[in-house]
Design a protein around this motif. Structure first.
Motif, mmCIF file in Angstrom:
data_model
loop_
_atom_site.group_PDB
_atom_site.id
_atom_site.type_symbol
_atom_site.label_atom_id
_atom_site.label_comp_id
_atom_site.label_asym_id
_atom_site.label_seq_id
_atom_site.Cartn_x
_atom_site.Cartn_y
_atom_site.Cartn_z
ATOM 1 N N ASP A 43 29.276 -0.306 9.153
ATOM 2 C CA ASP A 43 30.650 -0.650 8.776
ATOM 3 C C ASP A 43 30.936 -0.002 7.419
ATOM 4 O OD1 ASP A 43 32.985 -1.884 7.847
ATOM 5 O OD2 ASP A 43 32.592 -3.697 9.002
ATOM 6 N N LEU A 44 31.554 1.159 7.445
ATOM 7 C CA LEU A 44 31.714 1.948 6.221
ATOM 8 C C LEU A 44 32.639 1.313 5.187
ATOM 9 C CD1 LEU A 44 31.684 5.604 7.589
ATOM 10 C CD2 LEU A 44 29.805 4.253 6.647
ATOM 11 N N PRO A 45 33.768 0.701 5.551
ATOM 12 C CA PRO A 45 34.582 0.052 4.517
ATOM 13 C C PRO A 45 33.822 -1.045 3.778
ATOM 14 C CG PRO A 45 35.883 0.398 6.497
ATOM 15 C CD PRO A 45 34.468 0.725 6.860
ATOM 16 N N ARG A 46 33.100 -1.897 4.505
ATOM 17 C CA ARG A 46 32.315 -2.945 3.851
ATOM 18 C C ARG A 46 31.159 -2.349 3.059
ATOM 19 N NH1 ARG A 46 30.504 -6.483 8.590
ATOM 20 N NH2 ARG A 46 29.359 -7.602 6.950
ATOM 21 N N LEU A 47 30.546 -1.290 3.585
ATOM 22 C CA LEU A 47 29.466 -0.636 2.847
ATOM 23 C C LEU A 47 29.982 -0.061 1.532
ATOM 24 C CD1 LEU A 47 26.597 0.486 2.587
ATOM 25 C CD2 LEU A 47 27.364 2.491 3.892
ATOM 26 N N ALA A 49 32.449 -1.036 -0.302
ATOM 27 C CA ALA A 49 32.699 -2.121 -1.256
ATOM 28 C C ALA A 49 31.394 -2.608 -1.881
ATOM 29 C CB ALA A 49 33.421 -3.270 -0.561
ATOM 30 N N ARG A 50 30.344 -2.694 -1.085
ATOM 31 C CA ARG A 50 29.069 -3.158 -1.621
ATOM 32 C C ARG A 50 28.417 -2.113 -2.518
ATOM 33 N NH1 ARG A 50 25.749 -5.578 3.269
ATOM 34 N NH2 ARG A 50 24.092 -5.159 1.751
ATOM 35 N N VAL A 51 28.531 -0.833 -2.145
ATOM 36 C CA VAL A 51 28.008 0.226 -3.020
ATOM 37 C C VAL A 51 28.721 0.185 -4.368
ATOM 38 C CG1 VAL A 51 27.953 2.734 -3.366
ATOM 39 C CG2 VAL A 51 27.235 1.764 -1.175
ATOM 40 N N ALA A 52 30.037 0.069 -4.339
ATOM 41 C CA ALA A 52 30.808 0.009 -5.584
ATOM 42 C C ALA A 52 30.390 -1.190 -6.418
ATOM 43 C CB ALA A 52 32.295 -0.051 -5.280
ATOM 44 N N ASP A 81 33.049 8.650 11.124
ATOM 45 C CA ASP A 81 34.047 8.995 10.100
ATOM 46 C C ASP A 81 33.524 8.765 8.679
ATOM 47 O OD1 ASP A 81 35.881 9.614 12.100
ATOM 48 O OD2 ASP A 81 36.618 7.551 12.188
ATOM 49 N N PRO A 82 32.473 9.498 8.262
ATOM 50 C CA PRO A 82 31.962 9.316 6.900
ATOM 51 C C PRO A 82 32.978 9.649 5.819
ATOM 52 C CG PRO A 82 30.946 11.211 7.965
ATOM 53 C CD PRO A 82 31.693 10.484 9.031
ATOM 54 N N GLU A 83 34.079 10.313 6.200
ATOM 55 C CA GLU A 83 35.141 10.563 5.225
ATOM 56 C C GLU A 83 35.705 9.251 4.679
ATOM 57 O OE1 GLU A 83 39.111 13.430 4.807
ATOM 58 O OE2 GLU A 83 38.017 13.280 6.701
ATOM 59 N N THR A 84 35.487 8.157 5.411
ATOM 60 C CA THR A 84 35.891 6.836 4.929
ATOM 61 C C THR A 84 35.290 6.543 3.562
ATOM 62 O OG1 THR A 84 36.038 6.000 7.196
ATOM 63 C CG2 THR A 84 35.828 4.358 5.452
ATOM 64 N N ALA A 88 37.251 5.739 0.066
ATOM 65 C CA ALA A 88 37.022 4.441 -0.576
ATOM 66 C C ALA A 88 36.442 4.572 -1.972
ATOM 67 C CB ALA A 88 36.094 3.592 0.285
ATOM 68 N N LEU A 89 35.642 5.599 -2.206
ATOM 69 C CA LEU A 89 34.912 5.708 -3.472
ATOM 70 C C LEU A 89 35.409 6.850 -4.360
ATOM 71 C CD1 LEU A 89 31.325 5.155 -2.026
ATOM 72 C CD2 LEU A 89 32.679 3.508 -3.331
ATOM 73 N N GLY A 90 36.066 7.844 -3.768
ATOM 74 C CA GLY A 90 36.468 9.019 -4.542
ATOM 75 C C GLY A 90 37.366 8.687 -5.711
#
Length: 326
Positions: A43-47, A49-52, A81-84, A88-90
């Motif tokens: 789940d890239l959006p949740r990931l 947020a946790r990385v941030a 879609d790793p562009e997510t 999210a982080l860019g």
């Protein structure tokens, strides 16, 4: 933090590990919760947020990162879609460049420091990469706990729990020692069944029993010792498969190899039985260290590297396509 601050992120079955370098020493951070998933995929959006959150907690003064690299378990198969991650982080960190790679790439970079060879990445799961960083890119295993990951933490935990349940049922081939460990950790077998089968991350729960299997093995339980020895042999077979076309140089990464006393002898002897000239190099660093190295080189990474997506502000944010030789 300086304007050239970079961050390397390792996302594995055991959580998120971060290395941040702003020129004044490396800062480490960690989140040990299971990787967030949505219908099996990461789940890239949740990931994101946790990385941030890990970065901002570990280095509260960071407001801009020149480069970031994230080594993600399951890429490419379970990462859509790793562009997510770029979106999210860019902007959040003013990123100059972002690399999203398979965690086998970051583990290889951390273990061998961008040298050619084979690296076995073994934790909750297992995946092996043999590469010369040019034309040879051999992946072996990495197929998940239902289809592969032989010798991984989840595999060891599953084998140990099966031996425990055989003892509970009074079937042959069981281990009363492992049954005692299982009961102490999970309670009644029905509690274990509910936990594993209702979980969004069953591999995480299976792998959590691997340390108990190691403890039983060190206490002399023959079933536990056999499981660890077979794990070493399975990892060796994977390593040999990934060595095609390369000099027989091997290293390793991942927390499973912390049990070196149980794993290394069967691993190395099985490799040498096939490749007598094999050389074993202790890892220089971890997957998070490899990710940090990729982050520092993010702006210069070329598209010939497979298992990797590169985004930057100098080019329109776009995916450089994956290609695989095996």
């Amino acid at each position: 933090m300086s304007s050239s601050t970079c961050a390397g992120v390792d996302v594995g079955g055991g959580g998120i590990r971060v290395r941040i370098d702003g020129g004044e020493g490396i800062i480490a951070g960690e989140d040990t919760s299971p990787v967030p998933r949505d219908r099996g995929r990461v789940d890239l959006p949740r990931l994101a947020a946790r990385v941030a959150a890990v970065i901002e907690t570990s280095a509260p003064g960071v407001d801009r990162l020149e480069g970031m690299a994230i080594g993600v378990t399951g890429l490419p198969g379970l990462v859509k879609d790793p562009e997510t991650l770029w979106h999210a982080l860019g902007d959040r960190f003013g990123l100059g460049a972002l690399v999203v790679a398979g965690d086998m790439v970051t583990t290889h970079a951390g273990a061998l420091g961008f040298r050619a060879g084979v690296v076995v990445a073994a934790g909750t799961g297992v995946i092996t990469l043999g590469t010369d960083l040019d034309g040879v890119w051999n992946q072996a295993d990495g197929w998940g706990h239902l289809l592969g990951d032989h010798g991984s933490g989840a595999w060891i935990g599953s084998q140990g729990l099966q031996a425990a349940l055989r003892a509970h049922d009074r079937r042959s081939g069981g281990s009363t020692a492992l049954l005692e460990h299982m009961t102490a950790r999970f309670g009644h077998p029905l509690d274990l069944v509910a936990l594993v089968y209702e979980s969004g991350s069953p591999a995480h729960h299976l792998a959590s029993f691997a340390p108990s299997v190691a403890e039983a093995a060190r206490e002399g339980d023959p079933a536990a010792r056999r499981i660890w020895a077979e794990a070493g042999r399975q990892l060796a077979q994977t390593a040999v498969a990934a060595a095609a076309g390369l000099e027989p140089v091997f290293s390793w990464g991942g927390r499973l190899f912390d049990a070196a006393d149980l794993l290394m002898e069967p691993f190395q002897s099985t490799v040498r039985a096939v490749l007598p000239d094999a050389r074993f190099i202790p890892p220089l660093g971890t997957s998070a260290d490899g990710a940090l190295g990729l982050a520092k080189a993010a702006a210069s990474i070329e598209a010939r590297h497979p298992y990797m997506y590169v985004f930057s502000r100098t080019d329109a944010p776009a995916v450089r396509p994956l290609r695989r030789t095996r």
